[in-house]
Scaffold this motif. Structure first.
Motif: not given
Ligand SMILES: [Zn+2]
Length: 155
Positions: A15, A53, A19-20, A50
């Motif tokens: 991403c 998100c 974010c992960f 992603c």
């Molecule tokens: Zn993300």
């Protein structure tokens, strides 16, 4: 073969916002993009997003502050540290091929320091215009200012 992709892996997507904290293999997507590209552009629906998100997925490369050090990266880092510790006094060749000046603290300076601490180690660097070493390890350095591909072809 065990590799430590300390600066990332072009074969992985992450991403853009990281974010992960995970990466995905990208071979299927890349092959599809190559097959459907026209004038170096791909259809928008092929741009990976992603799943968490919605941000674009980008190659897993250490640029900016969002580089994803995923589980595989940490496992490789642990293996690398263990190897370095186990062989810290052995005859070791620190072979650096084409490392640039963008992030010398990641590879180049670590190699120089490791060779400096271990009198049995040798530093070798192949790099057009960038083969250098500090004077403290000059006697145990092999510096080749040449094209890596040509050099390997001629070995
Ligand atoms: Zn993300």
């Amino acid at each position: 073969m065990n590799l430590f992709y300390t600066q990332g892996d072009y074969g992985l997507l992450q991403c853009a916002r990281n974010c992960f904290g995970e990466t995905y293999g990208n071979e299927r997507q890349v092959r599809e993009m190559v097959g459907r590209q026209k004038d170096q552009r791909v259809p928008s629906e092929l741009v990976p997003r992603c799943p968490h998100c919605g941000a674009p997925m980008v190659p897993n490369l250490r640029v900016g502050g969002t580089f994803c050090e995923d589980r595989g990266w940490h496992e490789a880092a642990s293996r690398y540290r263990a190897f370095c510790e186990a062989h810290s006094g052995d005859r070791v060749l620190y072979l650096e091929l084409g490392v640039g000046d963008n992030t010398p603290v990641i590879i180049k300076y670590l190699f120089w320091n490791a060779v400096g601490r271990n009198g049995h180690a040798t530093y070798a660097c192949v790099n057009i215009g960038g083969a250098c070493a500090p004077t403290t390890i000059a006697g145990r350095s092999i510096l080749v200012d040449d094209d890596i591909d040509e050099l390997i072809q001629n070995v």
